[in-house]
Scaffold this active site. Structure first.
Site, PDB file in Angstrom:
ATOM      1  N   GLU A 100     -10.796  -1.250  -4.484  1.00  0.00           N
ATOM      2  CA  GLU A 100     -10.172  -0.625  -3.318  1.00  0.00           C
ATOM      3  C   GLU A 100      -8.985   0.221  -3.761  1.00  0.00           C
ATOM      4  O   GLU A 100      -8.698   0.354  -4.952  1.00  0.00           O
ATOM      5  CB  GLU A 100      -9.722  -1.680  -2.311  1.00  0.00           C
ATOM      6  CG  GLU A 100      -8.650  -2.620  -2.830  1.00  0.00           C
ATOM      7  CD  GLU A 100      -8.258  -3.699  -1.819  1.00  0.00           C
ATOM      8  OE1 GLU A 100      -8.944  -3.852  -0.789  1.00  0.00           O
ATOM      9  OE2 GLU A 100      -7.260  -4.398  -2.081  1.00  0.00           O
ATOM     10  N   ASP A 128       0.828  -1.212   0.000  1.00  0.00           N
ATOM     11  CA  ASP A 128       0.000   0.000   0.000  1.00  0.00           C
ATOM     12  C   ASP A 128       0.858   1.256   0.000  1.00  0.00           C
ATOM     13  O   ASP A 128       0.670   2.160   0.828  1.00  0.00           O
ATOM     14  CB  ASP A 128      -0.929   0.006   1.214  1.00  0.00           C
ATOM     15  CG  ASP A 128      -1.740  -1.269   1.353  1.00  0.00           C
ATOM     16  OD1 ASP A 128      -1.993  -1.918   0.318  1.00  0.00           O
ATOM     17  OD2 ASP A 128      -2.110  -1.622   2.483  1.00  0.00           O
TER      18      ASP A 128
END
Length: 481
Positions: free
Chosen positions: A226, A56
């Site tokens: 996402e 991430d």
């Protein structure tokens, strides 16, 4: 197995950047290398790896420094460096040490808004329902490594699962975009948006702008959209997002676009592109959850993303980057991930890197030079298993200061995802502390440390503790910090 011991002449590295471009060496009977000897020895050409063990990734550039926000040992941590490619060796600061009734932190994003710093991240209440929601840290200091960070729950959001929050701005205002559930059950993750009242509050009902409805978005259960990340170019708001299960090999990056003049809370303002802008290829598996950042001189834009370190690797991921391009309307163009050993120009504005190849090392123990098609020039040191097996170079440092040292390494076999190899790095017989472990990966990963070096000649020594699963070393790179 007994290995043949061999010694190599010690080579002094006395030049930086393009001065190494003319260095060359023969193949020595090895298989054809991925790059020419001239390319491999040219430190102005680099590979796409940024960090060996990360996920991430969110990197921003502000006031001459790159800042990388991440989770380390249940802390929200910031790294900073003057160069993008040395960010893994950057100076470290803890923004949030945990506690305050929340746990299990995910995907922090650092933003500079209205003169202050904010970090958006997901966490779940201690002893609660186990569902992640969005929180934000604020800091009024101009320097995010100074001042006080204050924790807030993101006001105005409903009490549903909400992760991967990011900020999008266009000519109509500022918006908060995140991945979440419509209800209270993990049926599907969608992308939602709401206008922002302030950096810590949204208003109105959340609006659905994307759900996983294309086939390439629907691998794994539950179905997932996402990791939204925005970049505005020309007349277009580009919102990249990740699709399919992050644990699958089919994880990929899709794209939504809208006008810079649009009401982004109107679902009709958004166009979903029919195909992903990046998916697995060239040996890179499951690229996803990206951010965008400029080069030091602002001339180039890069996408930073994570990918699985090996097939079926799930959440075992590393971080890499590559340049992006836009069409004449400002729409982000599709791209293939760069092969891990593929050389590309370093980001414009960077300079001063030193590179030392495996063939220029002095070897000890059972370490030996071996052919390796994944090494820059087709040759790497193999057989590093304990401290007696070592690689040593002499290098001349042109200027005193902090330097990032990146040792590009991999284990011989990737079988146990929990396996780690200890790495030892010393400079002039002084051991560097807190060297990261080497994690399993099919390609070379950068073991990154920082160290203060005086101008002049130094000896760098590297070994590994990996009995039964020998470590390979392709090269070492030194970057002034």
């Amino acid at each position: 197995m007994q290995r043949t011991k061999m010694a190599a002449m010690v080579s002094m590295m006395t030049a930086i950047a393009m001065s190494l471009a003319g260095c060359s060496g023969g193949n020595g009977g090895f298989a054809a290398p991925a790059n020419s000897a001239k390319e491999a020895s040219n430190p102005a050409l680099i590979t796409s790896g940024l960090e060996e063990d990360g996920a991430d990734p969110w990197i921003v550039y502000e006031d001459g420094l790159y800042y990388y926000s991440k989770i380390v040992d249940d802390q929200v941590v910031l790294l900073r460096s003057p160069h993008l490619t040395s960010i893994a060796a950057g100076e470290r600061s803890v923004a949030f040490d945990g506690g305050e009734g929340i746990e299990s932190y995910w995907a922090p994003e650092l933003h500079r808004l209205d003169g202050s710093w904010y970090i958006y991240f997901a966490a779940q209440p201690v002893g609660g329902d186990g569902i992640h929601r969005t929180y934000v840290l604020s800091n009024p200091s101009k320097n995010p490594f100074a001042g006080e960070w204050t924790l807030h729950k993101m006001d105005g959001m409903d009490d549903k699962f909400a992760i991967d929050g990011t900020v999008v701005e266009n000519n109509r205002g500022r918006w908060f975009v995140w991945s979440g559930w419509a209800g209270n059950e993990n049926v599907r993750q969608d992308i939602y948006i709401a206008p922002m009242v302030s950096p810590t509050e949204v208003r109105g009902q959340k609006v659905l702008i994307s759900k996983p409805d294309h086939g390439w978005e629907r691998h794994g259960d539950p179905k997932v959209n996402e990791g939204p990340a925005a970049i505005v170019r020309g007349d277009t708001v580009n919102l990249a997002y990740s699709a399919s299960g992050s644990w699958t090999n089919e994880y990929c990056i899709g794209l939504l676009t809208a006008s810079v003049d649009a009401d982004l809370a109107n679902p009709d303002s958004w166009v979903k592109h029919d195909k992903p802008i990046m998916s697995s290829g060239n040996g890179i598996i499951a690229p996803g959850h990206n951010s965008f950042v400029a080069s030091e001189d602002g001339a180039e834009t890069y996408m930073v993303y994570h990918s699985a370190r090996f097939k079926d690797g799930g959440w075992n991921r590393s971080v890499r980057f590559q340049p992006v391009a836009f069409d004449d309307k400002g729409v982000l163009e599709p791209m293939e991930p760069l092969r891990s050993s593929k050389l590309q120009p370093q980001p414009s504005g960077e300079h001063g890197r030193l590179r030392i190849l495996a063939e220029d090392a002095r070897l000890s123990g059972d370490a030996e030079l071996s052919k390796d098609v994944d090494a820059l020039d087709g040759k790497a040191v193999a057989g590093l298993e304990d401290d007696d097996d070592a690689v040593e170079w002499k290098v001349r440092i042109p200027s005193s200061g902090q330097w990032g040292i990146l040792a590009w390494m991999r284990m011989d076999e990737v079988g146990n995802e929990d396996e780690r190899a200890g790495v030892m790095v010393s400079v002039d017989s002084s051991d560097i502390e807190d060297v990261p472990d080497l994690v399993p990966a099919t390609d070379y990963q950068p073991i990154a440390v920082r160290f203060a070096l005086d101008a002049g000649e130094h000896t760098i020594r590297i070994s590994a503790n990996s009995i039964g699963n020998p470590v390979h070393l392709d090269r070492v790179e030194l970057i002034p910090l």
